[in-house]
Design an enzyme around this catalytic site. Structure first.
Site, PDB file in Angstrom:
ATOM      1  N   LYS A 128       0.859  -1.175   0.152  1.00  0.00           N
ATOM      2  CA  LYS A 128      -0.002  -0.032   0.017  1.00  0.00           C
ATOM      3  C   LYS A 128       0.743   1.020  -0.011  1.00  0.00           C
ATOM      4  O   LYS A 128       0.631   2.311  -0.879  1.00  0.00           O
ATOM      5  CB  LYS A 128      -0.784  -0.029   1.242  1.00  0.00           C
ATOM      6  CG  LYS A 128      -1.997  -1.118   1.166  1.00  0.00           C
ATOM      7  CD  LYS A 128      -2.705  -1.178   2.634  1.00  0.00           C
ATOM      8  CE  LYS A 128      -3.891  -2.465   2.123  1.00  0.00           C
ATOM      9  NZ  LYS A 128      -4.573  -2.612   3.460  1.00  0.00           N
ATOM     10  N   GLN A 154      -4.437  -1.081   9.809  1.00  0.00           N
ATOM     11  CA  GLN A 154      -4.532  -2.600   9.018  1.00  0.00           C
ATOM     12  C   GLN A 154      -5.185  -3.354  10.080  1.00  0.00           C
ATOM     13  O   GLN A 154      -4.878  -3.440  11.469  1.00  0.00           O
ATOM     14  CB  GLN A 154      -2.904  -2.777   8.582  1.00  0.00           C
ATOM     15  CG  GLN A 154      -2.940  -4.283   7.954  1.00  0.00           C
ATOM     16  CD  GLN A 154      -3.468  -4.302   6.617  1.00  0.00           C
ATOM     17  OE1 GLN A 154      -3.735  -3.191   5.869  1.00  0.00           O
ATOM     18  NE2 GLN A 154      -4.177  -5.425   6.244  1.00  0.00           N
ATOM     19  N   ASP A 195     -10.824   3.205   4.144  1.00  0.00           N
ATOM     20  CA  ASP A 195     -11.330   1.773   4.084  1.00  0.00           C
ATOM     21  C   ASP A 195     -12.789   1.544   4.082  1.00  0.00           C
ATOM     22  O   ASP A 195     -13.424   0.729   3.594  1.00  0.00           O
ATOM     23  CB  ASP A 195     -10.780   1.068   5.331  1.00  0.00           C
ATOM     24  CG  ASP A 195      -9.537   0.262   5.149  1.00  0.00           C
ATOM     25  OD1 ASP A 195      -9.343  -0.376   3.957  1.00  0.00           O
ATOM     26  OD2 ASP A 195      -8.767   0.239   6.204  1.00  0.00           O
TER      27      ASP A 195
HETATM   28  N1  GUN Z   1      -7.272  -6.627   6.345  1.00  0.00           N
HETATM   29  C1  GUN Z   1      -7.556  -7.513   5.410  1.00  0.00           C
HETATM   30  N2  GUN Z   1      -7.948  -6.381   4.259  1.00  0.00           N
HETATM   31  C2  GUN Z   1      -7.933  -5.265   4.798  1.00  0.00           C
HETATM   32  C3  GUN Z   1      -8.390  -3.988   4.086  1.00  0.00           C
HETATM   33  O1  GUN Z   1      -9.017  -3.974   3.241  1.00  0.00           O
HETATM   34  N3  GUN Z   1      -8.161  -2.849   4.896  1.00  0.00           N
HETATM   35  C4  GUN Z   1      -7.548  -2.915   6.274  1.00  0.00           C
HETATM   36  N4  GUN Z   1      -7.465  -2.005   6.918  1.00  0.00           N
HETATM   37  N5  GUN Z   1      -7.124  -4.035   6.710  1.00  0.00           N
HETATM   38  C5  GUN Z   1      -7.480  -5.353   6.040  1.00  0.00           C
END
Ligand code: GUN
Length: 300
Positions: free
Chosen positions: A67, A111, A134
């Site tokens: 990311k 995350q 998100d």
């Molecule tokens: N963990 C697995 N997928 C995601 C996501 O799309 N966003 C976040 N913040 N954590 C995750």
């Protein structure tokens, strides 16, 4: 030549067309990068994304790295925040409060999963909805459920982009979503409903999953169970979107759908890797730019 439709499944065996997330993600990322550059050229500031990782979960570390790299490539500033695995909920909430106030930060991503001592609902609720790139805050999920504009969860949004790219019209189709997580399954069902599909959600208590899957014109699978969905369950001509990314003992990645079997029957299918995964990151960049464009200074 017209693109195949759900009514005209491919005639040749094994002829499912690939929904190429890698290629589409490159297009989305290039568009975001161009818009960011234009914003800066007009005297605006680069969008900023704060990425918060608590603990050392290896898969989360990889996702976060990807990311941050994608942000750099799009001209988005990223701010990486690491807390150790024993960090208290209070420490994380204080960090979020600081990021909520910081005018350099347009988007906040915590995350998931979080360590057991931290209540994920309290954490997600603390993120200012306008910075919730998100789309996990109840306000954004509620807006999605009501069909209002919102910051939308990245993986379901990426799946919808893949359907759009192949001109697959969801209206009146039977869509089955396997998996009811807050991250993928539930918001995915809401996206498909907004696109006027008839939506069924299957989960751990669902009886006779194969019978349900056999009816699906559009099948979205997000369970984390490698190879759960067998090819013979797939309705001929269906669209199959596999959100699963599972690492096998030999280090290779595989989805929740038996790809080789399913491609014999489906009209369209996402590969793993190279399907949904790249779209999640592309949509995160898009959401961060959107958050920056909509940012208003509200003292908190
Ligand atoms: N963990 C697995 N997928 C995601 C996501 O799309 N966003 C976040 N913040 N954590 C995750």
């Amino acid at each position: 030549m017209n693109a195949p439709t759900l009514e005209s499944p491919p005639s040749a065996v094994g002829a499912a067309r690939l929904l190429d997330g890698r290629a589409l993600a490159l297009q989305v990322r290039a568009r975001v990068a161009a818009e960011v550059a234009e914003r800066i050229a007009h005297g605006g500031q680069a969008p900023g994304l704060a990425v918060v990782l608590v603990g050392e979960d290896p898969a989360s570390q990889v996702y976060v790295r990807h990311k941050i790299k994608a942000c750099e490539e799009a001209g988005i500033r990223s701010y990486s925040h690491r807390l150790d695995a024993q960090a208290s909920e209070e420490a994380l909430l204080e960090l979020i409060d600081r990021l909520n106030r910081d005018p350099q930060v347009d988007g906040i991503l915590v995350q998931l999963p979080l360590p057991a001592q931290i209540n994920v609902q309290r954490v997600l609720a603390r993120i200012r909805p306008g910075k919730d790139v998100d789309g996990f805050h109840a306000e954004n999920l509620g807006r999605l459920a009501a069909g209002f504009p919102a910051l939308r969860p990245c993986t379901p949004k990426g799946c919808m982009r893949l359907l759009d790219s192949a001109q697959i019209d969801c209206r009146g189709k039977l869509a089955v979503v396997v998996g009811a997580s807050n991250i993928v399954g539930r918001p995915m069902a809401l996206e498909l409903l907004s696109a006027e599909a008839t939506v069924l959600i299957a989960h751990k208590q669902t009886r006779d999953l194969p019978a349900l899957v056999r009816q699906a014109d559009i099948l979205v699978v997000a369970t984390g169970v490698p190879g759960l969905i067998r090819g013979e369950w797939i309705k001929p001509g269906a669209v199959v979107i596999d959100v699963g990314i599972n690492r096998l003992g030999d280090g290779s990645l595989t989805g929740d759908v038996c790809f080789q079997e399913a491609r014999e029957r489906a009209a369209w299918i996402t590969p793993v890797p190279g399907g949904v995964g790249p779209m999640t990151i592309a949509c995160l960049l898009e959401n961060t730019l959107e958050a920056a464009q909509n940012a208003v200074f509200i003292p908190v």
